[in-house]
Design a protein around this motif. Structure first.
Motif, PDB file in Angstrom:
ATOM      1  N   ILE A 113     109.597 -30.333  15.332  1.00 31.20           N
ATOM      2  CA  ILE A 113     109.222 -31.106  14.146  1.00 31.20           C
ATOM      3  C   ILE A 113     107.751 -30.919  13.811  1.00 31.20           C
ATOM      4  O   ILE A 113     107.386 -30.735  12.631  1.00 31.20           O
ATOM      5  N   LEU A 114     106.881 -30.942  14.810  1.00 36.06           N
ATOM      6  CA  LEU A 114     105.451 -30.793  14.553  1.00 36.06           C
ATOM      7  C   LEU A 114     105.140 -29.421  13.963  1.00 36.06           C
ATOM      8  O   LEU A 114     104.271 -29.298  13.088  1.00 36.06           O
ATOM      9  N   ALA A 115     105.847 -28.381  14.441  1.00 30.80           N
ATOM     10  CA  ALA A 115     105.632 -27.046  13.889  1.00 30.80           C
ATOM     11  C   ALA A 115     106.096 -26.981  12.436  1.00 30.80           C
ATOM     12  O   ALA A 115     105.398 -26.433  11.569  1.00 30.80           O
ATOM     13  N   LYS A 116     107.267 -27.531  12.163  1.00 30.01           N
ATOM     14  CA  LYS A 116     107.795 -27.545  10.796  1.00 30.01           C
ATOM     15  C   LYS A 116     106.868 -28.345   9.881  1.00 30.01           C
ATOM     16  O   LYS A 116     106.589 -27.934   8.746  1.00 30.01           O
ATOM     17  N   TYR A 117     106.412 -29.481  10.383  1.00 25.14           N
ATOM     18  CA  TYR A 117     105.529 -30.343   9.585  1.00 25.14           C
ATOM     19  C   TYR A 117     104.198 -29.648   9.294  1.00 25.14           C
ATOM     20  O   TYR A 117     103.678 -29.722   8.172  1.00 25.14           O
ATOM     21  N   ALA A 118     103.647 -28.960  10.295  1.00 23.35           N
ATOM     22  CA  ALA A 118     102.371 -28.273  10.120  1.00 23.35           C
ATOM     23  C   ALA A 118     102.469 -27.218   9.024  1.00 23.35           C
ATOM     24  O   ALA A 118     101.565 -27.081   8.187  1.00 23.35           O
ATOM     25  N   VAL A 119     103.570 -26.485   9.005  1.00 25.40           N
ATOM     26  CA  VAL A 119     103.762 -25.462   7.976  1.00 25.40           C
ATOM     27  C   VAL A 119     103.906 -26.117   6.608  1.00 25.40           C
ATOM     28  O   VAL A 119     103.270 -25.697   5.625  1.00 25.40           O
ATOM     29  N   ALA A 120     104.751 -27.140   6.532  1.00 29.55           N
ATOM     30  CA  ALA A 120     104.989 -27.811   5.246  1.00 29.55           C
ATOM     31  C   ALA A 120     103.709 -28.407   4.682  1.00 29.55           C
ATOM     32  O   ALA A 120     103.388 -28.226   3.497  1.00 29.55           O
ATOM     33  N   ALA A 121     102.960 -29.115   5.510  1.00 34.18           N
ATOM     34  CA  ALA A 121     101.735 -29.764   5.047  1.00 34.18           C
ATOM     35  C   ALA A 121     100.673 -28.734   4.655  1.00 34.18           C
ATOM     36  O   ALA A 121      99.976 -28.898   3.642  1.00 34.18           O
ATOM     37  N   SER A 122     100.547 -27.659   5.437  1.00 32.77           N
ATOM     38  CA  SER A 122      99.543 -26.640   5.153  1.00 32.77           C
ATOM     39  C   SER A 122      99.833 -25.912   3.846  1.00 32.77           C
ATOM     40  O   SER A 122      98.938 -25.720   3.009  1.00 32.77           O
ATOM     41  N   SER A 141     104.682 -34.553   2.867  1.00 28.91           N
ATOM     42  CA  SER A 141     105.394 -33.614   3.736  1.00 28.91           C
ATOM     43  C   SER A 141     106.141 -34.344   4.844  1.00 28.91           C
ATOM     44  O   SER A 141     107.276 -33.980   5.183  1.00 28.91           O
ATOM     45  N   ALA A 142     105.511 -35.359   5.426  1.00 28.78           N
ATOM     46  CA  ALA A 142     106.180 -36.140   6.465  1.00 28.78           C
ATOM     47  C   ALA A 142     107.405 -36.852   5.903  1.00 28.78           C
ATOM     48  O   ALA A 142     108.474 -36.888   6.534  1.00 28.78           O
ATOM     49  N   LEU A 143     107.273 -37.397   4.705  1.00 32.12           N
ATOM     50  CA  LEU A 143     108.371 -38.118   4.077  1.00 32.12           C
ATOM     51  C   LEU A 143     109.528 -37.186   3.727  1.00 32.12           C
ATOM     52  O   LEU A 143     110.692 -37.470   4.041  1.00 32.12           O
ATOM     53  N   PHE A 144     109.227 -36.064   3.099  1.00 25.58           N
ATOM     54  CA  PHE A 144     110.288 -35.173   2.636  1.00 25.58           C
ATOM     55  C   PHE A 144     110.922 -34.389   3.782  1.00 25.58           C
ATOM     56  O   PHE A 144     112.100 -34.019   3.707  1.00 25.58           O
ATOM     57  N   LEU A 145     110.173 -34.134   4.847  1.00 26.88           N
ATOM     58  CA  LEU A 145     110.762 -33.531   6.034  1.00 26.88           C
ATOM     59  C   LEU A 145     111.784 -34.490   6.646  1.00 26.88           C
ATOM     60  O   LEU A 145     112.874 -34.079   7.061  1.00 26.88           O
ATOM     61  N   LEU A 146     111.437 -35.767   6.665  1.00 28.76           N
ATOM     62  CA  LEU A 146     112.373 -36.779   7.161  1.00 28.76           C
ATOM     63  C   LEU A 146     113.612 -36.837   6.280  1.00 28.76           C
ATOM     64  O   LEU A 146     114.742 -36.939   6.779  1.00 28.76           O
ATOM     65  N   PHE A 147     113.423 -36.749   4.967  1.00 27.71           N
ATOM     66  CA  PHE A 147     114.567 -36.778   4.041  1.00 27.71           C
ATOM     67  C   PHE A 147     115.556 -35.656   4.343  1.00 27.71           C
ATOM     68  O   PHE A 147     116.766 -35.830   4.202  1.00 27.71           O
ATOM     69  N   SER A 148     115.041 -34.493   4.755  1.00 28.54           N
ATOM     70  CA  SER A 148     115.926 -33.359   5.031  1.00 28.54           C
ATOM     71  C   SER A 148     116.787 -33.603   6.265  1.00 28.54           C
ATOM     72  O   SER A 148     117.792 -32.921   6.467  1.00 28.54           O
ATOM     73  N   VAL A 171     102.442 -40.578   7.544  1.00 27.16           N
ATOM     74  CA  VAL A 171     102.422 -39.388   8.393  1.00 27.16           C
ATOM     75  C   VAL A 171     102.988 -39.698   9.776  1.00 27.16           C
ATOM     76  O   VAL A 171     103.877 -38.992  10.276  1.00 27.16           O
ATOM     77  N   VAL A 172     102.502 -40.749  10.395  1.00 28.27           N
ATOM     78  CA  VAL A 172     102.892 -41.077  11.766  1.00 28.27           C
ATOM     79  C   VAL A 172     104.353 -41.499  11.842  1.00 28.27           C
ATOM     80  O   VAL A 172     105.143 -40.960  12.634  1.00 28.27           O
ATOM     81  N   LEU A 173     104.747 -42.465  11.005  1.00 26.89           N
ATOM     82  CA  LEU A 173     106.126 -42.961  11.075  1.00 26.89           C
ATOM     83  C   LEU A 173     107.126 -41.911  10.605  1.00 26.89           C
ATOM     84  O   LEU A 173     108.205 -41.762  11.196  1.00 26.89           O
ATOM     85  N   GLY A 174     106.769 -41.179   9.555  1.00 25.57           N
ATOM     86  CA  GLY A 174     107.664 -40.132   9.079  1.00 25.57           C
ATOM     87  C   GLY A 174     107.921 -39.095  10.158  1.00 25.57           C
ATOM     88  O   GLY A 174     109.060 -38.655  10.366  1.00 25.57           O
TER      89      GLY A 174
END
Length: 236
Positions: free
Chosen positions: A94-103, A141-148, A215-218
């Motif tokens: 998740i952290l790797a996916k989030y890092a790419v999405a946010a960047s 990014s945290a929110l929409f990654l969670l939505f997926s 960011v944290v909760l998502g």
């Protein structure tokens, strides 16, 4: 984790979805450039272009495309199984996916928003918009990654959040603004470069704190949700 991030980035830019990232930022900068070329005062077009299009449409839509794309497509086509069989903690995935999405979201939106602010006649405004876009990219990014991970139709769910929650209810129901990433973006930009173009409805402390909470909760919920996936790609 770096391997997952590299594979995610290659997958994201190797799909046609990546082409969807270009039109809106180009339209944003193009409209600002046309207004500047014809000598139109920023007071006349700034709010419509910078806020109405830039922070309210370009930023969340790009974040939605990228945030749901870094993992949602793998869930849809079943390739998530290959990732889950690897000896990797769900947290690292998740952290790797989030890092790419946010960047990717931050770069794709901060640059055109900076240029738009610069075309409005203020490097300070451009810098403020860029910083606000980065913060917004992190939260969205945290929110929409969670939505997926919680919906089979994450794009639809994201559009409901953007159009209904932030767009419709955010303009008429004051209580919803505290849970609106768009409001945090507007506040940060307005506080860094006060201008009549941007109006903020929440305090700076609230904007920063709520962005961090998103960011944290998502991310935490996304990690827990991915942990409930079985090797068949279904939630247990």
């Amino acid at each position: 984790m770096s391997t997952v991030a590299l594979i995610t980035a290659r997958g994201l830019f190797g799909r046609r979805r990546a082409l969807l990232l270009l039109p809106l930022p180009l339209l944003l900068v193009g409209l600002a450039a046309i207004c500047r070329a014809y000598g139109v005062s920023p007071d006349m077009w700034g709010t419509a272009v910078i806020v109405g299009l830039g922070t309210s449409v370009v930023l969340p839509v790009v974040a939605l495309i990228v945030g749901t794309g870094v993992l949602g497509s793998e869930i849809d086509d079943g390739t998530i199984v290959h990732i889950l069989t690897k000896p990797l903690p769900r947290r690292d995935i998740i952290l790797a996916k989030y890092a790419v999405a946010a960047s990717v979201t931050a770069v794709t939106t901060a640059v055109p928003l900076y240029l738009t602010g610069l075309l409005a006649g203020s490097a300070k405004l451009g810098a403020a918009l860029a910083v606000a876009a980065v913060v917004g990219a992190l939260a969205y990014s945290a929110l929409f990654l969670l939505f997926s991970l919680v919906s089979r139709r994450p794009v639809l769910l994201g559009l409901v959040y953007i159009l209904v929650w932030e767009g419709l209810l955010g303009n008429f129901v004051s209580g919803t603004k505290i849970l609106s990433v768009g409001q945090y973006v507007a506040t940060i930009a307005d506080k860094m470069a006060p201008t009549t173009i941007i109006e903020s409805s929440v305090g700076l402390t609230t904007a920063l704190a709520m962005s961090a909470i998103f960011v944290v909760l998502g991310t935490i919920f996304a990690i827990n949700r991915l942990g409930s996936f079985s090797l068949a790609g279904e939630t247990s």
